[in-house]
Design an enzyme around this catalytic site. Structure first.
Site, PDB file in Angstrom:
ATOM      1  N   ARG A 137       2.407  44.439 -25.234  1.00  0.00           N
ATOM      2  CA  ARG A 137       2.196  45.073 -23.931  1.00  0.00           C
ATOM      3  C   ARG A 137       1.238  44.198 -23.141  1.00  0.00           C
ATOM      4  NH1 ARG A 137      -2.041  50.024 -25.363  1.00  0.00           N
ATOM      5  NH2 ARG A 137      -3.821  48.652 -25.584  1.00  0.00           N
ATOM      6  N   ASN A 175      -2.941  50.507 -16.656  1.00  0.00           N
ATOM      7  CA  ASN A 175      -3.766  50.867 -17.813  1.00  0.00           C
ATOM      8  C   ASN A 175      -4.618  49.664 -18.178  1.00  0.00           C
ATOM      9  OD1 ASN A 175      -4.212  52.929 -20.044  1.00  0.00           O
ATOM     10  ND2 ASN A 175      -3.805  51.082 -21.252  1.00  0.00           N
ATOM     11  N   GLU A 176      -5.913  49.851 -18.103  1.00  0.00           N
ATOM     12  CA  GLU A 176      -6.857  48.815 -18.542  1.00  0.00           C
ATOM     13  C   GLU A 176      -6.478  47.423 -18.033  1.00  0.00           C
ATOM     14  OE1 GLU A 176      -6.859  49.328 -22.755  1.00  0.00           O
ATOM     15  OE2 GLU A 176      -8.180  51.059 -22.679  1.00  0.00           O
ATOM     16  N   GLU A 329     -10.008  58.260 -22.233  1.00  0.00           N
ATOM     17  CA  GLU A 329      -9.614  58.114 -23.636  1.00  0.00           C
ATOM     18  C   GLU A 329     -10.851  57.981 -24.510  1.00  0.00           C
ATOM     19  OE1 GLU A 329      -7.145  54.700 -24.410  1.00  0.00           O
ATOM     20  OE2 GLU A 329      -5.925  55.042 -22.649  1.00  0.00           O
ATOM     21  N   GLU A 377       0.897  51.092 -32.629  1.00  0.00           N
ATOM     22  CA  GLU A 377      -0.351  51.838 -32.805  1.00  0.00           C
ATOM     23  C   GLU A 377      -0.147  53.060 -33.685  1.00  0.00           C
ATOM     24  OE1 GLU A 377      -2.065  52.165 -28.794  1.00  0.00           O
ATOM     25  OE2 GLU A 377      -3.312  50.461 -29.382  1.00  0.00           O
ATOM     26  N   HIS A 380      -3.275  54.444 -35.091  1.00  0.00           N
ATOM     27  CA  HIS A 380      -4.350  54.912 -34.214  1.00  0.00           C
ATOM     28  C   HIS A 380      -4.318  56.436 -34.233  1.00  0.00           C
ATOM     29  CE1 HIS A 380      -7.336  53.998 -31.116  1.00  0.00           C
ATOM     30  NE2 HIS A 380      -7.097  55.250 -30.795  1.00  0.00           N
TER      31      HIS A 380
HETATM   32  C1  GLA Z   1      -6.574  51.580 -25.247  1.00  0.00           C
HETATM   33  C2  GLA Z   1      -5.301  51.941 -24.541  1.00  0.00           C
HETATM   34  C3  GLA Z   1      -4.436  52.891 -25.279  1.00  0.00           C
HETATM   35  C4  GLA Z   1      -4.478  52.608 -26.750  1.00  0.00           C
HETATM   36  C5  GLA Z   1      -5.889  52.715 -27.195  1.00  0.00           C
HETATM   37  C6  GLA Z   1      -6.074  52.674 -28.684  1.00  0.00           C
HETATM   38  O1  GLA Z   1      -7.697  52.149 -24.760  1.00  0.00           O
HETATM   39  O2  GLA Z   1      -5.475  52.398 -23.243  1.00  0.00           O
HETATM   40  O3  GLA Z   1      -3.144  52.767 -24.797  1.00  0.00           O
HETATM   41  O4  GLA Z   1      -4.001  51.349 -26.988  1.00  0.00           O
HETATM   42  O5  GLA Z   1      -6.615  51.672 -26.610  1.00  0.00           O
HETATM   43  O6  GLA Z   1      -5.849  51.471 -29.255  1.00  0.00           O
END
Ligand code: GLA
Length: 703
Positions: A137, A175-176, A329, A377, A380
């Site tokens: 990603r 996202n990030e 998150e 993940e 996770h």
């Molecule tokens: C990040 C991402 C999530 C996921 C988490 C946990 O913060 O935003 O999509 O990948 O890490 O690894």
């Protein structure tokens, strides 16, 4: 948003859209009528029976918010220009019927494989020239026109379809953000950015000191992103590339925001920042473009330091946001740290959730709702673990939901003034982080975020509230301002610090601050060149210590990693080295300027000495902890100001029960605070008090 809020109150139902003005102009603070609980949900991973079970479980856990669509690009647009939104319509209908609202993401952090094949030029190029491809990603070249067009298109489509949905709590843009690109598109836009910054090549050559090593540029086209080269990069080029990358990603985000606004959606805009290690953004300027800051927070420490880290992430987010913020998150359970997963107990998950909320979060959201069975993940953690809902983990999620319901009154914002009152400010700027990452400094072991965290930790351990401060912001509310390792400072920033001290502020500056100008050119005549006059000192030499070496000061402090050969011009000496080569020479100084003082810390105090140093500065300034004596018992106390009430969060990280008295109810247990609320180790409490009402720590009869 302003650096510090003066929130005009706005209350919206958690299931109604919160309104906002377009970011970039003053907007109402993020004020849902209940704390948001829930997290990322990826229904596209599951069959419809699981969706129904999920929604049932969400109701049981009092989940009121999910984040949708974060990585759904391939499901929403299976082929270029071909949209499939039926599944998302169904998901939204299902949650809406259950009273659950949603953040809707633009899915642009993960372009689908068809996109790569159609637009190979829109894949990022690493520093070493390798062009990446899909399969993970975050794989996109942010300045590639095809990527930008495709991102705007899908943002527009989502906004037209869902932008006025009553359950929409806000837009989760991308996202990030954080994929750096060194390819041809980046080279082109980097040059444009540099032209805007410097105007002429001559200025750039001067600012970048290109006469060294024959780096002089004769044409803009000769400039590239800092790709892999034979030996050291030019530090000015490195830091400008970080600044450019942050600005470029921000402009991509703003484009999406504008596309959504143009489609008529007025829902609040956010994008999720991340801590502790994600340092690709200059957060203050990003916050200017958002309605609310949100954070993904993954702890990199265990033990009591994890609690300090929760406070650090929260204080940064509240400061960036200028008030309330959103915890987008956190990990529900274990997190992989290095070579193994570090567990997070259910009780700790609850305590941390309240820790974020105490310091201004309007939410406790998680990654992710249900742990994935497959995909990258799959290990996770999730709120619904692989073992299912009949687990202590899910029980804790339900408990969290009901706790947040009980403390709901605390979500309301004060009519004026800050959410958390702090008299201590710590200066923060990404420039400091980026500067200390340039190679070949006198020491590579001094890291900006470690230094800032170590300073924040000292105040956390003393129970003293802290804000982070943007350079140049109004700092008059802070009686103490600390500048840890902000290596580059501009002339205006130096003047701003001088004015702060002149007006009566107490300034503490550490080593490696004010060393250079914005282009990382060192100020001659002795360090810290830009602050020498204000501090009344002159450093002749930087003398980093070897690993493991510690040196005592005459005031009882111990230093490690960093010392300096320091002389005073007109500063008073507060501490001298008691050992070694620098024995008898100044280590800590203070100069009186106007009505204030400028203190210089020329050595890196060991954490316990740093704690003692800042505790003594605070004591001298009569800056007191929120509840005297509490921190020493492991009780974190945070007073979150609200609408006609203060909510005092009691987060007990210690090992013996404690009792706190305050004239008001404890919202979770229903105990009467007037007769003392007993908090057991690991537990939490929230006292609702009249604004400013006193608090008392009662001596505990040992049972
Ligand atoms: C990040 C991402 C999530 C996921 C988490 C946990 O913060 O935003 O999509 O990948 O890490 O690894």
């Amino acid at each position: 948003m302003s650096a510090h809020e003066a929130p005009a109150r706005e209350t919206t139902s958690p299931s109604a859209p919160a309104t906002s003005s377009t970011a970039g102009t003053p907007c109402a603070p993020f004020a849902p009528s209940a704390f948001l609980v829930g997290g990322d949900w990826s229904p596209e991973q599951w069959d419809r029976d699981t969706w129904r079970e999920d929604v049932e479980l969400m109701r049981r856990a009092k989940v009121n918010t999910v984040s949708l669509g974060i990585f759904s690009w391939a499901s929403l647009e299976p082929a270029e220009g071909v949209y499939d939104t039926g599944w998302l319509d169904d998901v939204i209908e299902l949650i809406t019927a259950a009273g659950i609202g949603f953040f809707l993401a633009t899915p642009t952090a993960s372009p689908p494989p068809w996109f790569t094949l159609a637009h190979p030029d829109a894949m990022p190029v690493r520093e070493d020239g390798v062009r990446l491809t899909h399969g993970s990603r975050d794989t996109y070249a942010v300045s590639a026109p095809a990527y930008r067009d495709a991102s705007r298109r899908i943002a527009r489509m989502l906004a037209e379809r869902y932008g006025s949905h009553p359950g929409l709590r806000g837009w989760h843009l991308h996202n990030e953000y954080g994929t750096l690109d060194h390819g041809p598109h980046a080279a082109r836009s980097f040059r444009t950015w540099l032209q805007r910054r410097y105007g002429s090549l001559e200025t750039l050559n001067q600012e970048w000191s290109t006469s060294f090593w024959s780096q002089r540029y004769g044409d803009w086209e000769e400039i590239t992103p800092p790709r892999t080269t034979q030996y050291l990069h030019n530090p000015a080029q490195l830091i400008d590339f970080r600044r450019y990358s942050s600005d470029e990603m921000r402009s991509a985000m703003v484009e999406q925001r504008e596309e959504i606004r143009a489609a008529g959606s007025s829902a609040p805009m956010t994008t999720n920042f991340m801590l502790p290690t994600w340092n690709h953004l200059e957060q203050w300027s990003w916050a200017d473009e958002l309605d609310v800051v949100s954070l993904d927070h993954y702890l990199d420490t265990t033990g009591p330091d994890a609690e300090a880290h929760v406070a650090y992430g929260s204080d940064l987010s509240r400061s960036w946001s200028g008030g309330p913020w959103v915890l987008m998150e956190q990990n529900a359970a274990g997190i992989s740290l290095g070579d193994r997963t570090i567990p997070k107990s259910p009780q700790r998950m609850i305590r941390h959730s309240l820790g974020y909320i105490a310091r201004g979060s309007q939410s406790s959201l998680f990654f992710q709702w249900r742990a994935s069975l497959g995909g990258s993940e799959q290990w996770h953690s999730g709120l619904v673990p692989h073992a299912g809902a009949s687990t202590r983990r899910f029980e804790a999620v339900c408990e969290l939901g009901s706790i947040l319901e009980r403390i709901a009154p605390a979500v309301r914002l004060p009519a004026d003034g800050p959410l958390v009152e702090a008299e201590v400010g710590i200066l923060w700027h990404a420039d400091g982080w980026w500067a200390l990452e340039t190679p070949h400094l006198p020491s590579d072991t001094i890291r900006y975020s470690d230094e800032v965290r170590a300073t924040h930790r000292s105040f956390w351990r003393a129970g003293i509230p802290v804000d982070f401060v943007r350079p140049g912001a109004d700092a008059s509310r802070y009686r103490l301002l600390v500048v840890p390792c902000l290596y580059p400072l501009t002339g205006e920033q130096v003047t701003w610090l001088e004015q702060y001290v002149e007006a009566g502020g107490e300034l503490v500056v550490t080593y490696l601050s004010g060393i250079s100008d914005a282009s990382l050119r060192i100020e001659p005549g002795g360090y810290p060149g830009r602050l020498r006059e204000l501090l009344g000192v002159r450093v002749q030499e930087m003398l980093p210590l070897e690993a493991g070496v510690q040196v005592a000061l005459d005031d009882g402090g111990v230093v490690e990693e960093w010392t300096e050969l320091l002389e005073t011009t007109d500063a008073e000496v507060l501490a001298v080295y008691a050992q070694g080569e620098l024995r008898g020479l100044p280590a800590i100084t203070s100069s009186a300027r106007g009505s204030g003082h400028a203190v210089y810390l020329s050595a890196r105090l060991r954490q316990d000495s740093r704690d003692a140093f800042f505790a003594s500065v605070a004591e001298r300034l009569e800056i007191v902890p929120t509840l005297a004596g509490a921190a020493q018992q492991g009780l974190e106390v945070v007073r979150r100001r609200g609408d006609g009430a203060d909510h005092v969060f009691l987060l007990h990280h210690g090992s013996e029960s404690v009792t706190v008295r305050g004239d008001g109810p404890e919202l979770i247990s229903g105990q009467d605070g007037a007769s003392g609320v007993r908090i057991e180790p690991g537990d939490v409490g929230v006292l609702a008090l009249a604004p400013g009402a006193p608090l008392e720590l009662l001596p505990h009869p040992q049972s």
